[in-house]
Design an enzyme around this catalytic site. Structure first.
Site, PDB file in Angstrom:
ATOM      1  N   PHE A  80      75.308  96.398  17.114  1.00 61.98           N
ATOM      2  CA  PHE A  80      74.843  97.785  17.137  1.00 61.98           C
ATOM      3  C   PHE A  80      75.310  98.557  18.370  1.00 61.98           C
ATOM      4  O   PHE A  80      75.007  99.737  18.509  1.00 61.98           O
ATOM      5  CB  PHE A  80      73.310  97.833  17.048  1.00 61.98           C
ATOM      6  CG  PHE A  80      72.608  97.074  18.160  1.00 61.98           C
ATOM      7  CD1 PHE A  80      72.415  97.647  19.402  1.00 61.98           C
ATOM      8  CD2 PHE A  80      72.145  95.787  17.956  1.00 61.98           C
ATOM      9  CE1 PHE A  80      71.777  96.964  20.422  1.00 61.98           C
ATOM     10  CE2 PHE A  80      71.499  95.086  18.974  1.00 61.98           C
ATOM     11  CZ  PHE A  80      71.317  95.686  20.206  1.00 61.98           C
ATOM     12  N   ARG A 108      55.549 101.134  27.099  1.00 61.24           N
ATOM     13  CA  ARG A 108      56.172 100.301  26.058  1.00 61.24           C
ATOM     14  C   ARG A 108      55.198 100.054  24.897  1.00 61.24           C
ATOM     15  O   ARG A 108      55.607 100.006  23.741  1.00 61.24           O
ATOM     16  CB  ARG A 108      56.699  98.990  26.651  1.00 61.24           C
ATOM     17  CG  ARG A 108      57.967  99.232  27.481  1.00 61.24           C
ATOM     18  CD  ARG A 108      58.632  97.955  27.915  1.00 61.24           C
ATOM     19  NE  ARG A 108      59.200  97.205  26.814  1.00 61.24           N
ATOM     20  CZ  ARG A 108      60.412  97.393  26.283  1.00 61.24           C
ATOM     21  NH1 ARG A 108      61.206  98.352  26.741  1.00 61.24           N
ATOM     22  NH2 ARG A 108      60.847  96.638  25.304  1.00 61.24           N
ATOM     23  N   HIS A 139      62.965 105.394  24.831  1.00 59.34           N
ATOM     24  CA  HIS A 139      63.307 104.229  25.653  1.00 59.34           C
ATOM     25  C   HIS A 139      62.251 104.111  26.743  1.00 59.34           C
ATOM     26  O   HIS A 139      61.729 105.125  27.213  1.00 59.34           O
ATOM     27  CB  HIS A 139      64.684 104.432  26.302  1.00 59.34           C
ATOM     28  CG  HIS A 139      64.950 103.457  27.414  1.00 59.34           C
ATOM     29  ND1 HIS A 139      65.447 102.187  27.187  1.00 59.34           N
ATOM     30  CD2 HIS A 139      64.727 103.552  28.759  1.00 59.34           C
ATOM     31  CE1 HIS A 139      65.545 101.546  28.344  1.00 59.34           C
ATOM     32  NE2 HIS A 139      65.120 102.341  29.313  1.00 59.34           N
ATOM     33  N   THR A 187      60.781  97.630  19.103  1.00 57.50           N
ATOM     34  CA  THR A 187      62.130  98.202  19.048  1.00 57.50           C
ATOM     35  C   THR A 187      62.530  98.570  17.622  1.00 57.50           C
ATOM     36  O   THR A 187      63.051  99.659  17.374  1.00 57.50           O
ATOM     37  CB  THR A 187      63.147  97.160  19.588  1.00 57.50           C
ATOM     38  OG1 THR A 187      62.719  96.726  20.873  1.00 57.50           O
ATOM     39  CG2 THR A 187      64.547  97.728  19.661  1.00 57.50           C
ATOM     40  N   ASN A 223      65.541 105.210  17.390  1.00 58.54           N
ATOM     41  CA  ASN A 223      64.125 104.835  17.458  1.00 58.54           C
ATOM     42  C   ASN A 223      63.340 105.636  18.504  1.00 58.54           C
ATOM     43  O   ASN A 223      62.395 105.138  19.097  1.00 58.54           O
ATOM     44  CB  ASN A 223      63.990 103.321  17.668  1.00 58.54           C
ATOM     45  CG  ASN A 223      64.610 102.861  18.970  1.00 58.54           C
ATOM     46  OD1 ASN A 223      65.211 103.665  19.679  1.00 58.54           O
ATOM     47  ND2 ASN A 223      64.454 101.597  19.304  1.00 58.54           N
ATOM     48  N   TYR A 281      73.675 100.665  28.748  1.00 58.57           N
ATOM     49  CA  TYR A 281      73.379  99.627  27.755  1.00 58.57           C
ATOM     50  C   TYR A 281      74.364  98.456  27.834  1.00 58.57           C
ATOM     51  O   TYR A 281      74.546  97.760  26.830  1.00 58.57           O
ATOM     52  CB  TYR A 281      73.386 100.241  26.359  1.00 58.57           C
ATOM     53  CG  TYR A 281      72.139 101.056  26.051  1.00 58.57           C
ATOM     54  CD1 TYR A 281      70.878 100.450  25.983  1.00 58.57           C
ATOM     55  CD2 TYR A 281      72.210 102.423  25.813  1.00 58.57           C
ATOM     56  CE1 TYR A 281      69.730 101.183  25.706  1.00 58.57           C
ATOM     57  CE2 TYR A 281      71.062 103.165  25.527  1.00 58.57           C
ATOM     58  CZ  TYR A 281      69.828 102.536  25.471  1.00 58.57           C
ATOM     59  OH  TYR A 281      68.694 103.260  25.183  1.00 58.57           O
ATOM     60  N   GLU A 328      66.814 102.178  36.717  1.00 63.08           N
ATOM     61  CA  GLU A 328      66.994 103.273  35.758  1.00 63.08           C
ATOM     62  C   GLU A 328      66.552 104.610  36.361  1.00 63.08           C
ATOM     63  O   GLU A 328      67.180 105.644  36.114  1.00 63.08           O
ATOM     64  CB  GLU A 328      66.218 102.962  34.472  1.00 63.08           C
ATOM     65  CG  GLU A 328      66.821 101.777  33.724  1.00 63.08           C
ATOM     66  CD  GLU A 328      66.020 101.346  32.503  1.00 63.08           C
ATOM     67  OE1 GLU A 328      64.961 101.953  32.226  1.00 63.08           O
ATOM     68  OE2 GLU A 328      66.470 100.412  31.810  1.00 63.08           O
ATOM     69  N   LYS A 341      65.018 110.140  23.016  1.00 60.17           N
ATOM     70  CA  LYS A 341      66.393 110.007  22.537  1.00 60.17           C
ATOM     71  C   LYS A 341      66.790 111.204  21.670  1.00 60.17           C
ATOM     72  O   LYS A 341      65.930 111.997  21.242  1.00 60.17           O
ATOM     73  CB  LYS A 341      66.525 108.698  21.757  1.00 60.17           C
ATOM     74  CG  LYS A 341      66.279 107.450  22.628  1.00 60.17           C
ATOM     75  CD  LYS A 341      66.524 106.179  21.836  1.00 60.17           C
ATOM     76  CE  LYS A 341      66.322 104.936  22.692  1.00 60.17           C
ATOM     77  NZ  LYS A 341      66.659 103.693  21.967  1.00 60.17           N
ATOM     78  N   ARG A 356      57.380 104.924  17.878  1.00 59.91           N
ATOM     79  CA  ARG A 356      58.475 104.475  17.001  1.00 59.91           C
ATOM     80  C   ARG A 356      57.984 104.272  15.569  1.00 59.91           C
ATOM     81  O   ARG A 356      58.702 104.568  14.619  1.00 59.91           O
ATOM     82  CB  ARG A 356      59.094 103.195  17.570  1.00 59.91           C
ATOM     83  CG  ARG A 356      59.939 103.462  18.812  1.00 59.91           C
ATOM     84  CD  ARG A 356      60.274 102.186  19.549  1.00 59.91           C
ATOM     85  NE  ARG A 356      61.342 102.356  20.510  1.00 59.91           N
ATOM     86  CZ  ARG A 356      61.735 101.415  21.341  1.00 59.91           C
ATOM     87  NH1 ARG A 356      61.148 100.224  21.340  1.00 59.91           N
ATOM     88  NH2 ARG A 356      62.725 101.632  22.188  1.00 59.91           N
TER      89      ARG A 356
HETATM   90  P1  ADP Z   1      64.069  98.406  23.741  1.00 64.55           P
HETATM   91  O1  ADP Z   1      64.676  99.804  23.662  1.00 64.55           O
HETATM   92  O2  ADP Z   1      62.843  98.277  22.876  1.00 64.55           O
HETATM   93  O3  ADP Z   1      63.848  97.944  25.154  1.00 64.55           O
HETATM   94  P2  ADP Z   1      66.484  96.748  23.537  1.00 64.55           P
HETATM   95  O4  ADP Z   1      66.686  96.882  25.008  1.00 64.55           O
HETATM   96  O5  ADP Z   1      66.539  95.383  22.926  1.00 64.55           O
HETATM   97  O6  ADP Z   1      65.108  97.392  23.055  1.00 64.55           O
HETATM   98  O7  ADP Z   1      67.597  97.616  22.774  1.00 64.55           O
HETATM   99  C1  ADP Z   1      68.055  98.835  23.290  1.00 64.55           C
HETATM  100  C2  ADP Z   1      68.247  99.793  22.143  1.00 64.55           C
HETATM  101  O8  ADP Z   1      69.291  99.285  21.282  1.00 64.55           O
HETATM  102  C3  ADP Z   1      67.050  99.952  21.214  1.00 64.55           C
HETATM  103  O9  ADP Z   1      66.071 100.856  21.679  1.00 64.55           O
HETATM  104  C4  ADP Z   1      67.711 100.441  19.937  1.00 64.55           C
HETATM  105  O10 ADP Z   1      68.053 101.828  20.029  1.00 64.55           O
HETATM  106  C5  ADP Z   1      69.003  99.615  19.930  1.00 64.55           C
HETATM  107  N1  ADP Z   1      68.824  98.368  19.166  1.00 64.55           N
HETATM  108  C6  ADP Z   1      68.223  97.233  19.598  1.00 64.55           C
HETATM  109  N2  ADP Z   1      68.225  96.279  18.644  1.00 64.55           N
HETATM  110  C7  ADP Z   1      68.846  96.821  17.579  1.00 64.55           C
HETATM  111  C8  ADP Z   1      69.165  96.346  16.270  1.00 64.55           C
HETATM  112  N3  ADP Z   1      68.845  95.096  15.868  1.00 64.55           N
HETATM  113  N4  ADP Z   1      69.805  97.172  15.411  1.00 64.55           N
HETATM  114  C9  ADP Z   1      70.143  98.424  15.790  1.00 64.55           C
HETATM  115  N5  ADP Z   1      69.887  98.953  17.028  1.00 64.55           N
HETATM  116  C10 ADP Z   1      69.234  98.167  17.907  1.00 64.55           C
END
Ligand code: ADP
Length: 167
Positions: A68, A96, A129, A102, A126, A60, A140, A19, A116
């Site tokens: 968020f 992962r 992805h 996350t 973070n 997304y 994807e 990212k 992370r």
């Molecule tokens: P992951 O990336 O671990 O698969 P998710 O698909 O749930 O997690 O979320 C996508 C992205 O949205 C995360 O990588 C992060 O950048 C953002 N995100 C998720 N949950 C939160 C949160 N509670 N607060 C802020 N940003 C978030």
């Protein structure tokens, strides 16, 4: 899809993103790239790109409406990202696990050596992805690498690569 019925030693593809928070910092970018190499992923394709907001919104869309979402879209369009197609046995789960949870606070506590846990700045910024299922990996990869034929890779290249010592 050709991944069905694959033998246990077969390689799997996943999509990994670095990212903007990490691409902006050469040492962090290099450290994440080294994690890919030292864990013996095959880098099948790699590209750097700058996302438009519409691309982030589409990618997304499942998070649309969450508190968020807007922040996430703005962040992901704020600078270059790096996209990889990675191959490994259980590539989806392995990547992962290397990324860690996350949310950064949790990552720092339960997996401090994860990507992370080491480099994440906030829950949104973070670092990385990774696809979370076979179907999301397929979707994807197609979104980022429209010219790449996953079916051909699984049929023609994977059988030749799976016994390569690096895997
Ligand atoms: P992951 O990336 O671990 O698969 P998710 O698909 O749930 O997690 O979320 C996508 C992205 O949205 C995360 O990588 C992060 O950048 C953002 N995100 C998720 N949950 C939160 C949160 N509670 N607060 C802020 N940003 C978030």
């Amino acid at each position: 899809m050709a991944s069905l019925g694959r033998s246990p030693q077969a390689l799997q593809l996943t999509l990994a993103l670095i990212k903007p928070d990490a691409v902006a910092h050469p040492l962090i970018l290099e450290a994440v790239h080294q994690q890919i190499l030292s864990n013996k992923f095959l880098i099948v394709r790699m590209r750097e790109l700058l996302w438009r907001k519409e691309d982030c919104q589409r990618f997304y869309h499942e998070h649309e409406g969450r508190f968020f979402y807007q922040r996430l879209v703005e962040f992901m369009a704020s600078g270059p990202i790096r996209a990889y197609i990675l191959a490994h046995k259980d590539a989806i789960q392995l990547w992962r696990t290397l990324m860690g949870p996350t949310r950064v606070f949790r990552a720092r506590h339960v997996a401090p050596d994860s990507i992370r846990g080491s480099f994440g700045l906030t829950d949104t910024r973070n670092t990385t992805h990774g696809s979370d299922s076979v179907s999301s990996a397929s979707r994807e990869i197609a979104a980022f690498f429209p010219d790449f034929s996953q079916q051909r890779w699984y049929e023609e290249e994977e059988p030749r690569l799976r016994h390569w010592p690096g895997c």
